[in-house]
Design a protein around this motif. Sequence first.
Motif, PDB file in Angstrom:
ATOM      1  N   CYS A 115      55.252  73.868  -7.312  1.00 54.01           N
ATOM      2  CA  CYS A 115      54.958  75.225  -7.779  1.00 54.01           C
ATOM      3  C   CYS A 115      53.470  75.532  -7.665  1.00 54.01           C
ATOM      4  O   CYS A 115      52.629  74.771  -8.150  1.00 54.01           O
ATOM      5  N   THR A 116      53.149  76.666  -7.067  1.00 53.52           N
ATOM      6  CA  THR A 116      51.739  77.028  -6.907  1.00 53.52           C
ATOM      7  C   THR A 116      51.074  77.358  -8.242  1.00 53.52           C
ATOM      8  O   THR A 116      49.856  77.355  -8.339  1.00 53.52           O
ATOM      9  N   ASN A 117      51.881  77.636  -9.270  1.00 54.30           N
ATOM     10  CA  ASN A 117      51.329  77.922 -10.593  1.00 54.30           C
ATOM     11  C   ASN A 117      50.999  76.658 -11.376  1.00 54.30           C
ATOM     12  O   ASN A 117      50.463  76.729 -12.488  1.00 54.30           O
ATOM     13  N   MET A 118      51.328  75.481 -10.819  1.00 57.23           N
ATOM     14  CA  MET A 118      51.020  74.201 -11.459  1.00 57.23           C
ATOM     15  C   MET A 118      49.599  73.708 -11.171  1.00 57.23           C
ATOM     16  O   MET A 118      49.104  72.822 -11.865  1.00 57.23           O
ATOM     17  N   SER A 119      48.953  74.289 -10.170  1.00 53.39           N
ATOM     18  CA  SER A 119      47.651  73.776  -9.745  1.00 53.39           C
ATOM     19  C   SER A 119      46.600  73.743 -10.851  1.00 53.39           C
ATOM     20  O   SER A 119      45.761  72.826 -10.871  1.00 53.39           O
ATOM     21  N   PRO A 120      46.593  74.698 -11.804  1.00 56.99           N
ATOM     22  CA  PRO A 120      45.589  74.617 -12.870  1.00 56.99           C
ATOM     23  C   PRO A 120      45.684  73.342 -13.709  1.00 56.99           C
ATOM     24  O   PRO A 120      44.722  72.986 -14.394  1.00 56.99           O
ATOM     25  N   TYR A 121      46.824  72.664 -13.648  1.00 62.62           N
ATOM     26  CA  TYR A 121      47.042  71.490 -14.493  1.00 62.62           C
ATOM     27  C   TYR A 121      46.974  70.179 -13.702  1.00 62.62           C
ATOM     28  O   TYR A 121      47.278  69.113 -14.240  1.00 62.62           O
ATOM     29  N   ALA A 122      46.555  70.260 -12.443  1.00 61.65           N
ATOM     30  CA  ALA A 122      46.524  69.061 -11.585  1.00 61.65           C
ATOM     31  C   ALA A 122      45.607  67.983 -12.162  1.00 61.65           C
ATOM     32  O   ALA A 122      45.955  66.796 -12.156  1.00 61.65           O
ATOM     33  N   LEU A 123      44.450  68.369 -12.656  1.00 65.91           N
ATOM     34  CA  LEU A 123      43.524  67.380 -13.200  1.00 65.91           C
ATOM     35  C   LEU A 123      44.102  66.720 -14.447  1.00 65.91           C
ATOM     36  O   LEU A 123      43.937  65.507 -14.658  1.00 65.91           O
ATOM     37  N   ASP A 124      44.803  67.475 -15.274  1.00 61.78           N
ATOM     38  CA  ASP A 124      45.435  66.914 -16.475  1.00 61.78           C
ATOM     39  C   ASP A 124      46.533  65.916 -16.085  1.00 61.78           C
ATOM     40  O   ASP A 124      46.672  64.860 -16.716  1.00 61.78           O
ATOM     41  N   ILE A 125      47.296  66.252 -15.052  1.00 62.04           N
ATOM     42  CA  ILE A 125      48.348  65.348 -14.582  1.00 62.04           C
ATOM     43  C   ILE A 125      47.735  64.079 -14.010  1.00 62.04           C
ATOM     44  O   ILE A 125      48.222  62.967 -14.252  1.00 62.04           O
ATOM     45  N   ARG A 126      46.678  64.223 -13.259  1.00 61.15           N
ATOM     46  CA  ARG A 126      45.968  63.069 -12.704  1.00 61.15           C
ATOM     47  C   ARG A 126      45.460  62.162 -13.826  1.00 61.15           C
ATOM     48  O   ARG A 126      45.610  60.930 -13.774  1.00 61.15           O
ATOM     49  N   ALA A 127      44.865  62.754 -14.856  1.00 56.49           N
ATOM     50  CA  ALA A 127      44.329  61.960 -15.961  1.00 56.49           C
ATOM     51  C   ALA A 127      45.429  61.237 -16.718  1.00 56.49           C
ATOM     52  O   ALA A 127      45.263  60.092 -17.150  1.00 56.49           O
ATOM     53  N   ALA A 128      46.571  61.885 -16.885  1.00 59.72           N
ATOM     54  CA  ALA A 128      47.664  61.300 -17.663  1.00 59.72           C
ATOM     55  C   ALA A 128      48.392  60.198 -16.913  1.00 59.72           C
ATOM     56  O   ALA A 128      48.809  59.196 -17.507  1.00 59.72           O
ATOM     57  N   THR A 129      48.569  60.382 -15.600  1.00 57.97           N
ATOM     58  CA  THR A 129      49.374  59.439 -14.820  1.00 57.97           C
ATOM     59  C   THR A 129      48.545  58.418 -14.047  1.00 57.97           C
ATOM     60  O   THR A 129      49.057  57.361 -13.672  1.00 57.97           O
ATOM     61  N   GLY A 130      47.291  58.755 -13.777  1.00 59.45           N
ATOM     62  CA  GLY A 130      46.468  57.898 -12.927  1.00 59.45           C
ATOM     63  C   GLY A 130      46.811  58.000 -11.453  1.00 59.45           C
ATOM     64  O   GLY A 130      46.285  57.238 -10.634  1.00 59.45           O
ATOM     65  N   LEU A 131      47.673  58.953 -11.091  1.00 61.67           N
ATOM     66  CA  LEU A 131      48.123  59.088  -9.713  1.00 61.67           C
ATOM     67  C   LEU A 131      47.406  60.238  -9.001  1.00 61.67           C
ATOM     68  O   LEU A 131      47.017  61.227  -9.640  1.00 61.67           O
ATOM     69  N   PRO A 132      47.235  60.142  -7.685  1.00 59.85           N
ATOM     70  CA  PRO A 132      46.738  61.292  -6.925  1.00 59.85           C
ATOM     71  C   PRO A 132      47.716  62.462  -7.064  1.00 59.85           C
ATOM     72  O   PRO A 132      48.933  62.261  -7.072  1.00 59.85           O
ATOM     73  N   VAL A 133      47.166  63.667  -7.149  1.00 63.78           N
ATOM     74  CA  VAL A 133      47.992  64.858  -7.316  1.00 63.78           C
ATOM     75  C   VAL A 133      47.667  65.827  -6.183  1.00 63.78           C
ATOM     76  O   VAL A 133      46.517  66.245  -6.017  1.00 63.78           O
ATOM     77  N   PHE A 134      48.693  66.180  -5.423  1.00 64.58           N
ATOM     78  CA  PHE A 134      48.557  67.113  -4.316  1.00 64.58           C
ATOM     79  C   PHE A 134      49.209  68.435  -4.705  1.00 64.58           C
ATOM     80  O   PHE A 134      50.270  68.455  -5.318  1.00 64.58           O
ATOM     81  N   SER A 135      48.566  69.528  -4.330  1.00 66.37           N
ATOM     82  CA  SER A 135      49.024  70.857  -4.746  1.00 66.37           C
ATOM     83  C   SER A 135      48.856  71.834  -3.598  1.00 66.37           C
ATOM     84  O   SER A 135      48.366  71.482  -2.514  1.00 66.37           O
ATOM     85  N   ILE A 136      49.221  73.076  -3.840  1.00 71.04           N
ATOM     86  CA  ILE A 136      48.977  74.100  -2.833  1.00 71.04           C
ATOM     87  C   ILE A 136      47.485  74.267  -2.585  1.00 71.04           C
ATOM     88  O   ILE A 136      47.062  74.618  -1.470  1.00 71.04           O
ATOM     89  N   VAL A 137      46.651  73.971  -3.576  1.00 69.84           N
ATOM     90  CA  VAL A 137      45.207  74.085  -3.389  1.00 69.84           C
ATOM     91  C   VAL A 137      44.708  73.024  -2.409  1.00 69.84           C
ATOM     92  O   VAL A 137      43.901  73.311  -1.522  1.00 69.84           O
ATOM     93  N   THR A 138      45.195  71.792  -2.544  1.00 70.42           N
ATOM     94  CA  THR A 138      44.770  70.762  -1.593  1.00 70.42           C
ATOM     95  C   THR A 138      45.265  71.104  -0.191  1.00 70.42           C
ATOM     96  O   THR A 138      44.551  70.907   0.803  1.00 70.42           O
ATOM     97  N   LEU A 139      46.484  71.642  -0.092  1.00 72.80           N
ATOM     98  CA  LEU A 139      47.048  71.953   1.221  1.00 72.80           C
ATOM     99  C   LEU A 139      46.298  73.094   1.898  1.00 72.80           C
ATOM    100  O   LEU A 139      45.962  73.017   3.090  1.00 72.80           O
ATOM    101  N   ILE A 140      46.022  74.157   1.173  1.00 78.26           N
ATOM    102  CA  ILE A 140      45.397  75.325   1.802  1.00 78.26           C
ATOM    103  C   ILE A 140      43.909  75.091   2.033  1.00 78.26           C
ATOM    104  O   ILE A 140      43.322  75.656   2.969  1.00 78.26           O
ATOM    105  N   THR A 141      43.279  74.247   1.243  1.00 78.56           N
ATOM    106  CA  THR A 141      41.901  73.864   1.543  1.00 78.56           C
ATOM    107  C   THR A 141      41.843  73.120   2.875  1.00 78.56           C
ATOM    108  O   THR A 141      40.943  73.352   3.704  1.00 78.56           O
ATOM    109  N   TRP A 142      42.822  72.232   3.108  1.00 74.50           N
ATOM    110  CA  TRP A 142      42.949  71.542   4.402  1.00 74.50           C
ATOM    111  C   TRP A 142      43.214  72.540   5.526  1.00 74.50           C
ATOM    112  O   TRP A 142      42.617  72.470   6.609  1.00 74.50           O
ATOM    113  N   PHE A 143      44.108  73.481   5.282  1.00 74.49           N
ATOM    114  CA  PHE A 143      44.480  74.501   6.261  1.00 74.49           C
ATOM    115  C   PHE A 143      43.262  75.329   6.655  1.00 74.49           C
ATOM    116  O   PHE A 143      42.989  75.546   7.845  1.00 74.49           O
TER     117      PHE A 143
END
Length: 237
Positions: A199-227
């Motif tokens: 969900c593109t509306n999840m991107s604001p919480y990517a850093l929180d998910i990363r902090a909680a899980t310790g896992l890399p988090v990919f979002s529409i922001v990472t994809l479109i920045t690459w694009f």
Amino acid sequence: MKATGGKTIYGASVGILMLDARFPRIPGDMGNAMTWPFPVHYKVVRDASPDRVVRKGAEGMLPAFIAAARELQADGVDGITTNCGFLAMYQDELAAAVEVPVVTSSLCQVEQVNRVLPAGKRAGILTISGSSLTDRHLRGARVPDGTPIGTTEGGREFTRAILDNEPELDVEAARADNVEAALALQAAHPDLGAIVLECTNMSPYALDIRAATGLPVFSIVTLITWFQGALVPPRFA
């Protein structure tokens, strides 16, 4: 030096097909222009509500999305994306309808993410609606069979507020929904090596998910920045 014309709009290489919605789009959300460190160009697809696109499978909406994509191309964008991961089901049709690159969904990253993870690890998907995400969506994005899927569905705030198109959003409750769903996904799949936010509306919480899980988090922001980096490469010399 001579400038060359031929477009209507200049300086915004990425065009974004937007759902017709009124829920709050906070910084980090794809539909908030402040999210992007580069200009983007928006086109709203009228009557494409979150409920219609996600819960009702975007039935009958393909012609409207194709028409809007062609308008973005005519305006002068160099590549097109959408602001709903569920539009992965239209990846092939939209790509065939225009003459610029198209990436419809954050889910298009899953296979690529798998290739960079350590042996024995795989990417999982966090979606706004697990009950609505079908094989058709996953096939459109070339998601490998058996990819783990978690969801915020059934949480306190996030899924309801977005899909019901509510005018207010409790940001902290939405954040908690996303973190808790990500932790549940991780607990259910010990081989999880990364999380892709559908969900593109999840991107604001990517850093929180990363902090909680310790896992890399990919979002529409990472994809479109690459694009964007491919559409407008930086000059070094």
